[in-house]
Design a protein around this motif. Structure first.
Motif, PDB file in Angstrom:
ATOM      1  N   LEU A  18     -33.672  70.345 154.475  1.00  0.00           N
ATOM      2  CA  LEU A  18     -33.412  70.933 155.790  1.00  0.00           C
ATOM      3  C   LEU A  18     -34.708  71.392 156.452  1.00  0.00           C
ATOM      4  O   LEU A  18     -34.884  71.237 157.668  1.00  0.00           O
ATOM      5  N   ARG A  19     -35.605  71.951 155.672  1.00  0.00           N
ATOM      6  CA  ARG A  19     -36.899  72.344 156.229  1.00  0.00           C
ATOM      7  C   ARG A  19     -37.682  71.128 156.708  1.00  0.00           C
ATOM      8  O   ARG A  19     -38.282  71.137 157.789  1.00  0.00           O
ATOM      9  N   GLU A  20     -37.674  70.077 155.909  1.00  0.00           N
ATOM     10  CA  GLU A  20     -38.388  68.862 156.299  1.00  0.00           C
ATOM     11  C   GLU A  20     -37.758  68.241 157.541  1.00  0.00           C
ATOM     12  O   GLU A  20     -38.462  67.770 158.445  1.00  0.00           O
ATOM     13  N   PHE A  21     -36.437  68.230 157.594  1.00  0.00           N
ATOM     14  CA  PHE A  21     -35.733  67.715 158.773  1.00  0.00           C
ATOM     15  C   PHE A  21     -36.145  68.476 160.030  1.00  0.00           C
ATOM     16  O   PHE A  21     -36.499  67.873 161.053  1.00  0.00           O
ATOM     17  N   ASN A  22     -36.117  69.802 159.969  1.00  0.00           N
ATOM     18  CA  ASN A  22     -36.471  70.589 161.151  1.00  0.00           C
ATOM     19  C   ASN A  22     -37.925  70.395 161.549  1.00  0.00           C
ATOM     20  O   ASN A  22     -38.250  70.278 162.738  1.00  0.00           O
ATOM     21  N   ASP A  23     -38.816  70.343 160.574  1.00  0.00           N
ATOM     22  CA  ASP A  23     -40.229  70.109 160.892  1.00  0.00           C
ATOM     23  C   ASP A  23     -40.424  68.743 161.533  1.00  0.00           C
ATOM     24  O   ASP A  23     -41.186  68.596 162.503  1.00  0.00           O
ATOM     25  N   ALA A  24     -39.744  67.734 161.009  1.00  0.00           N
ATOM     26  CA  ALA A  24     -39.886  66.382 161.556  1.00  0.00           C
ATOM     27  C   ALA A  24     -39.362  66.312 162.984  1.00  0.00           C
ATOM     28  O   ALA A  24     -40.006  65.737 163.879  1.00  0.00           O
ATOM     29  N   HIS A  47     -35.568  81.075 161.321  1.00  0.00           N
ATOM     30  CA  HIS A  47     -36.967  81.487 161.200  1.00  0.00           C
ATOM     31  C   HIS A  47     -37.822  80.261 160.898  1.00  0.00           C
ATOM     32  O   HIS A  47     -37.357  79.301 160.273  1.00  0.00           O
ATOM     33  N   PRO A  48     -39.080  80.253 161.314  1.00  0.00           N
ATOM     34  CA  PRO A  48     -39.940  79.082 161.083  1.00  0.00           C
ATOM     35  C   PRO A  48     -40.075  78.759 159.598  1.00  0.00           C
ATOM     36  O   PRO A  48     -40.066  79.655 158.747  1.00  0.00           O
ATOM     37  N   THR A  49     -40.244  77.487 159.303  1.00  0.00           N
ATOM     38  CA  THR A  49     -40.441  77.080 157.912  1.00  0.00           C
ATOM     39  C   THR A  49     -41.743  77.653 157.360  1.00  0.00           C
ATOM     40  O   THR A  49     -41.848  77.905 156.158  1.00  0.00           O
ATOM     41  N   SER A  50     -42.716  77.856 158.236  1.00  0.00           N
ATOM     42  CA  SER A  50     -43.996  78.427 157.803  1.00  0.00           C
ATOM     43  C   SER A  50     -43.847  79.858 157.306  1.00  0.00           C
ATOM     44  O   SER A  50     -44.713  80.372 156.605  1.00  0.00           O
ATOM     45  N   GLU A  51     -42.723  80.491 157.673  1.00  0.00           N
ATOM     46  CA  GLU A  51     -42.454  81.861 157.233  1.00  0.00           C
ATOM     47  C   GLU A  51     -41.348  81.899 156.175  1.00  0.00           C
ATOM     48  O   GLU A  51     -40.786  82.961 155.899  1.00  0.00           O
ATOM     49  N   GLY A  52     -41.012  80.742 155.631  1.00  0.00           N
ATOM     50  CA  GLY A  52     -39.985  80.684 154.601  1.00  0.00           C
ATOM     51  C   GLY A  52     -38.586  80.460 155.115  1.00  0.00           C
ATOM     52  O   GLY A  52     -37.625  80.463 154.336  1.00  0.00           O
ATOM     53  N   GLY A  53     -38.433  80.274 156.428  1.00  0.00           N
ATOM     54  CA  GLY A  53     -37.118  80.035 157.004  1.00  0.00           C
ATOM     55  C   GLY A  53     -36.710  78.581 156.895  1.00  0.00           C
ATOM     56  O   GLY A  53     -37.463  77.737 156.392  1.00  0.00           O
ATOM     57  N   LEU A  54     -35.509  78.268 157.385  1.00  0.00           N
ATOM     58  CA  LEU A  54     -35.041  76.883 157.383  1.00  0.00           C
ATOM     59  C   LEU A  54     -35.532  76.105 158.583  1.00  0.00           C
ATOM     60  O   LEU A  54     -35.485  74.874 158.582  1.00  0.00           O
ATOM     61  N   GLY A  55     -35.953  76.797 159.647  1.00  0.00           N
ATOM     62  CA  GLY A  55     -36.570  76.120 160.776  1.00  0.00           C
ATOM     63  C   GLY A  55     -35.654  75.711 161.901  1.00  0.00           C
ATOM     64  O   GLY A  55     -36.090  75.037 162.837  1.00  0.00           O
ATOM     65  N   PHE A  56     -34.366  76.095 161.857  1.00  0.00           N
ATOM     66  CA  PHE A  56     -33.470  75.779 162.966  1.00  0.00           C
ATOM     67  C   PHE A  56     -33.836  76.600 164.198  1.00  0.00           C
ATOM     68  O   PHE A  56     -34.394  77.694 164.098  1.00  0.00           O
ATOM     69  N   ASP A  57     -33.488  76.074 165.363  1.00  0.00           N
ATOM     70  CA  ASP A  57     -33.681  76.828 166.604  1.00  0.00           C
ATOM     71  C   ASP A  57     -32.574  77.846 166.814  1.00  0.00           C
ATOM     72  O   ASP A  57     -32.812  78.944 167.320  1.00  0.00           O
ATOM     73  N   LEU A  58     -31.353  77.481 166.437  1.00  0.00           N
ATOM     74  CA  LEU A  58     -30.184  78.306 166.720  1.00  0.00           C
ATOM     75  C   LEU A  58     -29.184  78.213 165.572  1.00  0.00           C
ATOM     76  O   LEU A  58     -29.194  77.248 164.802  1.00  0.00           O
TER      77      LEU A  58
END
Length: 635
Positions: free
Chosen positions: A342-348, A371-382
């Motif tokens: 999921l983190r890779e998906f959001n970053d991509a 929360h951003p993946t860079s901060e340990g989050g999953l990286g979703f917007d909403l």
């Protein structure tokens, strides 16, 4: 579409995010001869051939060749085959398992119940450049976000022709204009990727790269997106990377082995949906899924992806009893491979399409979903605010006389409203399986039901977060949603239903026109309580803020069917206030109890504030007030 050594390296590492350009069927020319090149990943096969109408489905006439590089990809160029040809892959595994499989990367499929893949292309002349140039995720997150959730098979039907589906092109003639009229900013389509069982609503997908042929061709769906964009409407697609059905022509046991799914049923079988779970630890599967996500953004100009059933991906014990699941390497219940995916998906997505929104349907308290993946989050917007939805609907279904005992259920959401970036969903899941429509959830007689629904929508628009309403709710459809029928548009000829629709139209206009409702929708500074403790009268009041004092809005919501006169609330500024919205207005079907004149504060201390207003609260209503700063230069 030559597959290079570089492609193979990326594929095997799980980093090839445009696999649809290499695998699947591609119309091309080889040595001056027109035809189609086919490529399929089947690493455990001993024999693969191409079958279709062109060879009378003969398993021996068109054998494919496996690449020398141990990638497990089989290839074949067939002269003379072009757009519209039906085909499948015949696969014999090393263990003797045989199957006829559709192409996981097919751009088009036969209309179910038929199951062949179709050679197709993605050529289209887009004319949505103006919309594309101005879109970006920051604008979507910092502006109004009002989403209309649509099921393509039942938004409208064509009763004159046997209740058939509307086509994508027919929808394009009506849906964009309707959404623009109503003031929605986005349409969210329930899954449109090809799926065998219509009753799954699209959540059981076999053709991940093809919009469902039930409604037309890929270009027809592109036309619908194009027309929505030209009307200023964004497009969000439901995307389902959490599971897929076990139909024998689909990805399940693709080459006789568990290629796309986990082998152990304790990880690879979903007990709720009787479906299979993708192997998120396999590099090639991750590349397949992320390529698919980017495909809809690349080729269909889609503006966002709402990811279905995220909670089922995150937890190894989701819907499982003790002994039915396998702990991770640390003994925990978290699916570490799915989290990484999921983190890779959001970053991509955010790297390749910075404009795009990713939205999680996640029903637990998992920390850092947005929360951003860079901060340990999953990286979703909403993230869907499922707790708000459940608590709010439970509260509204109580008889007004009992609501005073449950006010905390209504106000609790503010305690965590800014822990994530939330969308408030009133989705399809709440109006099916005997749950009743929104209007039928409301207690009391007809007038109270409609007043309560107006109150619900107005309260929702005053609450921080984006908004989402499932089709039919906007005009108070009486019957709960059924996927085999059109919405009951005839109900909209009745004044009370028209009133709900007009109310929602006006709420969207208020939302777009008042920065206090969106500028700080995901920040604590955008909200302040006036009073949430008056459970005796079932009244709550609050302030929405944009960061500019002159734009502040005051909301007062009253949840019982009586009139409350001389109701006093403390206000942030002395001077004059104007009522700019009232859900009880006569044009909506209300009792038309509103403040015609400007309201002036009095120096009476209330709710910790030096000045206050005396109000008349309409029954089951919300009023919105705005301070007239231009009349009070000394405020």
């Amino acid at each position: 579409m030559t597959i290079t050594d570089f492609d193979i390296g990326l594929f095997r590492a799980g980093k090839h995010y445009h696999l649809y350009e290499k695998l699947g069927a591609h119309i091309t020319e080889k040595e001056g001869i027109s035809g189609t090149t086919f490529a399929v990943w089947a690493p455990n096969a001993r024999y693969v051939s191409l079958i279709g109408n062109f060879n009378a489905w003969n398993r021996k006439s068109h054998p494919m060749q496996v690449r020398w590089d141990e990638s497990g990809i089989w290839e074949l160029f067939v002269p003379g085959i072009g757009k519209g040809e039906y085909y499948k892959y015949y696969i014999e595994s090393q263990s003797g398992h045989i199957a006829e499989k559709g192409d996981p990367y097919a751009f088009h499929w036969e209309t179910p119940p038929h199951t062949a893949s179709v050679v197709w292309d993605t050529a289209f002349r887009w004319t949505d450049g103006k919309y594309i140039r101005k879109r970006n995720s920051a604008a979507a997150l910092n502006g109004p976000l009002s989403i209309y959730e649509v099921h393509a098979g039942s938004w409208r039907r064509v009763p004159e022709e046997g209740n058939r589906f509307m086509t994508y092109r027919e929808m394009a003639e009506e849906l964009p204009a309707y959404c623009a009229y109503m003031g929605f900013t986005h349409v969210e389509f329930m899954p449109l990727a090809e799926h065998p069982f219509y009753g799954s609503w699209g959540y059981q997908i076999t053709g991940y790269f093809a919009p469902s042929s039930r409604f037309g061709t890929p270009q027809d769906f592109m036309y619908l997106v194009n027309q929505l964009h030209k009307a200023g409407i964004g497009v969000i697609l439901d995307w389902v990377p959490s599971h897929f059905p076990a139909d024998n022509y689909g990805p399940a046991l693709f080459d006789g082995t568990h290629l796309y799914e986990y082998e152990d049923p304790r990880k690879g079988f979903h007990p709720d949906w009787k479906s299979l779970i993708f192997n998120y630890g396999r590099s090639e599967v991750r590349a397949f899924l992320i390529s698919n996500a980017l495909y809809w953004l690349d080729k269909y100009h889609v503006d966002g992806l709402r990811v279905d059933a995220v909670a089922s991906m995150l937890y190894l014990d989701y819907s499982r009893k003790e002994g039915e699941w396998i702990p991770n390497e640390f003994g925990g219940r978290e699916n570490l491979e799915a989290i990484s995916f999921l983190r890779e998906f959001n970053d991509a997505v955010h790297t390749h399409h910075p404009h795009a929104l990713t939205i999680a349907e996640e029903s637990t308290a998992w920390p850092g979903v947005t929360h951003p993946t860079s901060e340990g989050g999953l990286g979703f917007d909403l993230k869907w605010m499922m707790g708000w939805m459940h608590d709010t609907l439970t509260y509204f279904q109580k008889e007004p006389v009992h609501r005073s005992f449950h006010q905390g259920q209504l106000t609790f959401s503010i305690q965590y409203a800014f822990s994530e970036k939330f969308i408030l969903p009133l989705s399809h899941d709440e109006v099916v399986y005997g749950k009743g429509s929104l209007i039928r959830k409301m207690p009391g007689d007809e007038w109270q039901q409609f007043a309560s629904l107006r109150l619900l929508f107005a309260y929702m628009f005053g609450h921080p977060g984006g908004k989402m309403i499932f089709m039919g709710g906007e005009f108070a459809q009486g019957r709960e949603w059924g996927h085999d029928y059109s919405l009951d548009w005839h109900e909209n000829h009745h004044p009370l239903h028209q009133g709900i629709q007009l109310l929602l139209k006006d709420l969207n206009e208020l939302y777009r026109g008042q920065p206090a409702l969106y500028a700080q929708s995901f920040a604590p500074g955008g909200f302040e309580w006036i009073d949430f403790r008056d459970s005796q009268n079932s009244v709550i009041s609050w302030i929405r803020k944009s960061g500019r004092n002159e734009e502040d809005l005051l909301f007062v919501a009253h949840f019982t069917p009586v009139v409350r006169r001389n109701y006093r609330i403390g206000v942030p500024y002395k001077g004059f206030y104007t009522e700019i919205f009232n859900s009880d207005a006569g044009k909506y079907g209300g009792s038309n109890l509103f403040h015609e004149a400007m309201l002036e504060t009095a120096p009476i201390f209330m709710h910790g504030r030096s000045h206050s207003l005396s109000l008349t609260l309409p029954p089951l209503g919300v009023i919105v007030l705005k301070h007239q700063h231009d009349m009070d230069p000394g405020y």
